[in-house]
Design an enzyme around this catalytic site. Structure first.
Site, PDB file in Angstrom:
ATOM      1  N   ASP A 193       0.430  59.899  31.783  1.00 56.69           N
ATOM      2  CA  ASP A 193       0.793  61.234  32.299  1.00 56.69           C
ATOM      3  C   ASP A 193       0.897  61.170  33.823  1.00 56.69           C
ATOM      4  O   ASP A 193       0.065  61.722  34.537  1.00 56.69           O
ATOM      5  CB  ASP A 193      -0.296  62.229  31.851  1.00 56.69           C
ATOM      6  CG  ASP A 193      -0.011  63.655  32.303  1.00 56.69           C
ATOM      7  OD1 ASP A 193       1.109  63.927  32.772  1.00 56.69           O
ATOM      8  OD2 ASP A 193      -0.914  64.500  32.186  1.00 56.69           O
TER       9      ASP A 193
ATOM     10  N   CYS B  54       1.843  89.074  42.016  1.00 53.08           N
ATOM     11  CA  CYS B  54       2.739  88.051  41.485  1.00 53.08           C
ATOM     12  C   CYS B  54       2.760  88.108  39.956  1.00 53.08           C
ATOM     13  O   CYS B  54       1.721  88.131  39.312  1.00 53.08           O
ATOM     14  CB  CYS B  54       2.246  86.685  41.966  1.00 53.08           C
ATOM     15  SG  CYS B  54       3.010  85.322  41.132  1.00 53.08           S
TER      16      CYS B  54
ATOM     17  N   CYS C  92      11.214  85.883  47.180  1.00 56.37           N
ATOM     18  CA  CYS C  92      10.158  84.890  46.978  1.00 56.37           C
ATOM     19  C   CYS C  92      10.723  83.516  46.629  1.00 56.37           C
ATOM     20  O   CYS C  92      10.374  82.520  47.244  1.00 56.37           O
ATOM     21  CB  CYS C  92       9.202  85.384  45.899  1.00 56.37           C
ATOM     22  SG  CYS C  92       8.119  84.134  45.240  1.00 56.37           S
TER      23      CYS C  92
ATOM     24  N   CYS D 270      10.177  81.979  41.256  1.00 58.74           N
ATOM     25  CA  CYS D 270      10.625  82.055  39.858  1.00 58.74           C
ATOM     26  C   CYS D 270      12.153  82.058  39.819  1.00 58.74           C
ATOM     27  O   CYS D 270      12.771  83.094  39.640  1.00 58.74           O
ATOM     28  CB  CYS D 270      10.073  83.314  39.196  1.00 58.74           C
ATOM     29  SG  CYS D 270       8.294  83.264  38.988  1.00 58.74           S
TER      30      CYS D 270
ATOM     31  N   GLU E 180      -7.497  56.402  36.806  1.00 59.61           N
ATOM     32  CA  GLU E 180      -7.097  57.493  37.697  1.00 59.61           C
ATOM     33  C   GLU E 180      -7.360  57.087  39.148  1.00 59.61           C
ATOM     34  O   GLU E 180      -8.381  56.501  39.457  1.00 59.61           O
ATOM     35  CB  GLU E 180      -7.907  58.756  37.314  1.00 59.61           C
ATOM     36  CG  GLU E 180      -7.993  59.846  38.348  1.00 59.61           C
ATOM     37  CD  GLU E 180      -6.644  60.472  38.723  1.00 59.61           C
ATOM     38  OE1 GLU E 180      -5.833  60.726  37.823  1.00 59.61           O
ATOM     39  OE2 GLU E 180      -6.434  60.681  39.929  1.00 59.61           O
TER      40      GLU E 180
ATOM     41  N   CYS F 217       6.246  65.440  33.909  1.00 57.67           N
ATOM     42  CA  CYS F 217       6.660  66.720  34.489  1.00 57.67           C
ATOM     43  C   CYS F 217       7.977  66.567  35.240  1.00 57.67           C
ATOM     44  O   CYS F 217       8.392  67.477  35.949  1.00 57.67           O
ATOM     45  CB  CYS F 217       5.568  67.258  35.412  1.00 57.67           C
ATOM     46  SG  CYS F 217       5.110  66.113  36.703  1.00 57.67           S
TER      47      CYS F 217
ATOM     48  N   TYR G 269      -3.438  57.669  34.346  1.00 51.22           N
ATOM     49  CA  TYR G 269      -3.273  58.881  35.165  1.00 51.22           C
ATOM     50  C   TYR G 269      -4.114  59.988  34.526  1.00 51.22           C
ATOM     51  O   TYR G 269      -3.610  61.055  34.162  1.00 51.22           O
ATOM     52  CB  TYR G 269      -1.800  59.308  35.275  1.00 51.22           C
ATOM     53  CG  TYR G 269      -0.863  58.164  35.618  1.00 51.22           C
ATOM     54  CD1 TYR G 269      -0.720  57.743  36.932  1.00 51.22           C
ATOM     55  CD2 TYR G 269      -0.141  57.502  34.626  1.00 51.22           C
ATOM     56  CE1 TYR G 269       0.130  56.697  37.260  1.00 51.22           C
ATOM     57  CE2 TYR G 269       0.706  56.450  34.936  1.00 51.22           C
ATOM     58  CZ  TYR G 269       0.841  56.054  36.250  1.00 51.22           C
ATOM     59  OH  TYR G 269       1.679  55.007  36.568  1.00 51.22           O
TER      60      TYR G 269
HETATM   61  N1  SAH Z   1      -3.680  63.729  32.635  1.00 53.25           N
HETATM   62  C1  SAH Z   1      -4.267  64.620  33.606  1.00 53.25           C
HETATM   63  C2  SAH Z   1      -3.682  64.463  35.027  1.00 53.25           C
HETATM   64  C3  SAH Z   1      -2.201  64.394  35.141  1.00 53.25           C
HETATM   65  S1  SAH Z   1      -1.567  64.580  36.775  1.00 53.25           S
HETATM   66  C4  SAH Z   1      -4.199  66.052  33.144  1.00 53.25           C
HETATM   67  O1  SAH Z   1      -3.487  66.373  32.202  1.00 53.25           O
HETATM   68  O2  SAH Z   1      -4.873  66.907  33.729  1.00 53.25           O
HETATM   69  C5  SAH Z   1      -1.318  62.920  37.291  1.00 53.25           C
HETATM   70  C6  SAH Z   1      -2.562  62.222  37.755  1.00 53.25           C
HETATM   71  O3  SAH Z   1      -2.179  60.915  38.193  1.00 53.25           O
HETATM   72  C7  SAH Z   1      -3.263  62.863  38.937  1.00 53.25           C
HETATM   73  O4  SAH Z   1      -4.605  63.069  38.587  1.00 53.25           O
HETATM   74  C8  SAH Z   1      -3.133  61.821  40.070  1.00 53.25           C
HETATM   75  O5  SAH Z   1      -4.250  61.780  40.908  1.00 53.25           O
HETATM   76  C9  SAH Z   1      -2.991  60.533  39.305  1.00 53.25           C
HETATM   77  N2  SAH Z   1      -2.310  59.415  39.971  1.00 53.25           N
HETATM   78  C10 SAH Z   1      -1.289  59.473  40.855  1.00 53.25           C
HETATM   79  N3  SAH Z   1      -0.879  58.243  41.196  1.00 53.25           N
HETATM   80  C11 SAH Z   1      -1.651  57.363  40.518  1.00 53.25           C
HETATM   81  C12 SAH Z   1      -1.712  55.938  40.451  1.00 53.25           C
HETATM   82  N4  SAH Z   1      -0.886  55.173  41.136  1.00 53.25           N
HETATM   83  N5  SAH Z   1      -2.628  55.374  39.627  1.00 53.25           N
HETATM   84  C13 SAH Z   1      -3.471  56.138  38.911  1.00 53.25           C
HETATM   85  N6  SAH Z   1      -3.474  57.498  38.946  1.00 53.25           N
HETATM   86  C14 SAH Z   1      -2.578  58.107  39.730  1.00 53.25           C
END
Ligand code: SAH
Length: 455
Positions: free
Chosen positions: A383, A161, A80, A83, A335, A410, A314
């Protein structure tokens, strides 16, 4: 002079693990990356690829096993490839991830990696994902669901899985039975013919509610009542059965259009005490147990007292904004995905988080405009996706009234790059904590606090 040759074998010891999960060894100073290794393994490696400054190898024989090795708990581990740290005990996986974050912060960020205080792991790492996508294909004349083997589109049949919820297996069984009974074919990526591309399963871990999305290349599903009956027979928790249509020959997980075959067109889940409606297209963190840890860590680092204006950049469907809204005066979320902003507004209403507002657009466009229009943020929580933030957004923050930035990431490499930029803009790195959102894989999440030097 490159000291190794392709197809030749060498004896090496694994010194560390790279950010993509490969073992790292050196042969006369030349770096070789080798999958499926643990630190301390002594192996005979066969060189399979030679580049100028580094190469790739494959384990031929383990001469001496690392102490952190263990037998992978999943029978599909080898084929796979999902993991890729499963051959290490969990404590060692956490050590590896902490080292990856510290290394990025010092090597790319130019800061003290020791400021990454610790990594927070999970107690129970089985079945931690609330969302799974299983592609389907014909394998030896039979309909199969599973995952693609590493770097390929060869389906490895898997319905059990290790990191998915137990509901996956009976759901896949029911869809397969439906396809057999009704002669509904799988979609063939090569000929672009057929129907069923994949099954997408999502479960609200707090509510127990399950959504099953059948992704098809056709606009309708024959005898969908048979499918509905089979799925509903599995569990009363199945609350939503949706047909997702993608007639285009691309690899997107979901097409644009959803048709609800039975039940609600969303499920609900609870995160940090707040309730969310989740549609097939909504982004919702996949490990809800660790998401609570992540959000609580971020909000604690933000040092909110109830008087702050908070900017959540974000913001997705508003989960961080809404969770933090209890501790802030006003929260603004930004967002790019319009539907996510619509969901965020609805979620804020659902949770009476009346001090939250959300704007749709690119952070790099919206954030500077918010500042120009007189918004005076005290704290920002950002984020971004894997590619990180950008200099326009970060410098708009640096030129604003913000004196603390909590960065949730991340991807340690882009985080470290952005930390370096924020330091140039007059911020300093206070502390960081890593959170393991994806046990058994090499992915790691980091929360970092930066504050204004003269602040
Ligand atoms: N904080 C949220 C989402 C994090 S993921 C949570 O914890 O669930 C990152 C997010 O950034 C996604 O929703 C994506 O659509 C958004 N994103 C990506 N590029 C962006 C940009 N240039 N401006 C604003 N948002 C963006």
């Amino acid at each position: 002079m490159i000291p190794v040759e392709k197809n030749k074998e060498y004896e090496v010891e694994i010194e560390s693990i790279s950010s993509d999960g490969n073992g790292i060894a050196h042969i006369e100073g030349y770096t070789v990356f080798i999958p499926a290794c643990a630190i301390g393994d002594r192996i005979r490696v066969k060189i399979v690829k030679v580049n100028k400054t580094y190469g790739f190898g494959r384990i031929e024989e383990i001469l001496e096993s690392s102490k952190s090795r263990k037998v992978p708990e999943c029978a599909h581990y080898k084929r796979c490839g999902g993991c890729n740290l499963m051959h290490m005990d969990y404590r060692s996986q956490l050590d590896v991830k902490l080292a990856i974050v510290r290394d990025a912060i010092s090597r790319i960020g130019g800061e003290d990696g020791g400021k990454v205080e610790r990594i927070i792991g999970m107690n129970d790492i089985r079945g931690y994902r609330n969302k799974m996508v299983f592609p389907c294909d014909m394998v030896d004349g039979e309909i199969q669901f599973g995952f693609y083997a590493n770097r390929s589109h060869d389906l490895v049949p898997i319905d059990d899985c290790f990191i998915s919820d137990e509901i996956s297996k009976p759901v896949l069984g029911a869809v397969k039975e439906y396809m057999q009974k009704t002669n509904t074919p799988v979609y063939d990526e090569k000929t672009k013919k057929g129907e069923i591309r994949r099954v997408f399963i999502r479960k609200g871990f707090s509510t127990g509610e399950v959504m099953v999305v059948i992704c098809s290349a056709k606009k309708a599903l024959r005898n969908s009542d048979i499918l509905v009956e089979l799925l509903r027979g599995i569990s009363e928790n199945i609350k939503s059965i949706v047909l997702n249509i993608n007639t285009k020959p691309n690899n997107l997980v979901l097409g644009d259009k959803n048709v609800t075959l039975w039940g609600k067109d969303y499920i609900e889940d609870i995160l940090c005490g707040f309730r969310y409606k989740i549609s097939p297209h909504s982004f919702f963190q996949v490990n809800p147990v660790q998401t609570e840890v992540l959000y609580n860590t971020a909000i604690e680092m933000a040092g909110l007292t109830g008087n702050e204006n908070l900017l959540d950049i974000y913001s997705g469907i508003g989960t961080i904004s809404i969770t933090a809204s209890e501790y802030a005066k006003e929260v603004i979320g930004v967002e790019i995905v319009e539907q996510a902003v619509i969901d965020a507004k609805e979620n804020a209403k659902l949770n009476s988080a009346n001090n939250c507002s959300f704007y749709a657009g690119e952070a790099e466009k919206i954030v500077p405009v918010l500042m120009e229009n007189g918004f005076l943020p005290d704290v920002a929580i950002i984020d971004p996706p894997r590619k990180g933030s950008d200099e326009v957004t970060l410098s708009a923050l640096a030129n604003s009234s913000v004196d603390r930035i909590v960065y949730v990431s991340c991807n340690p490499a882009t985080l470290a790059r952005d930390v370096r930029y924020l330091v140039e803009c007059g911020f300093e790195l206070d502390k960081a904590v890593a959170v393991d959102m994806f046990p058994n894989t090499c992915h790691v999440e980091t929360v970092i606090l930066m504050s204004r030097v003269d602040g």
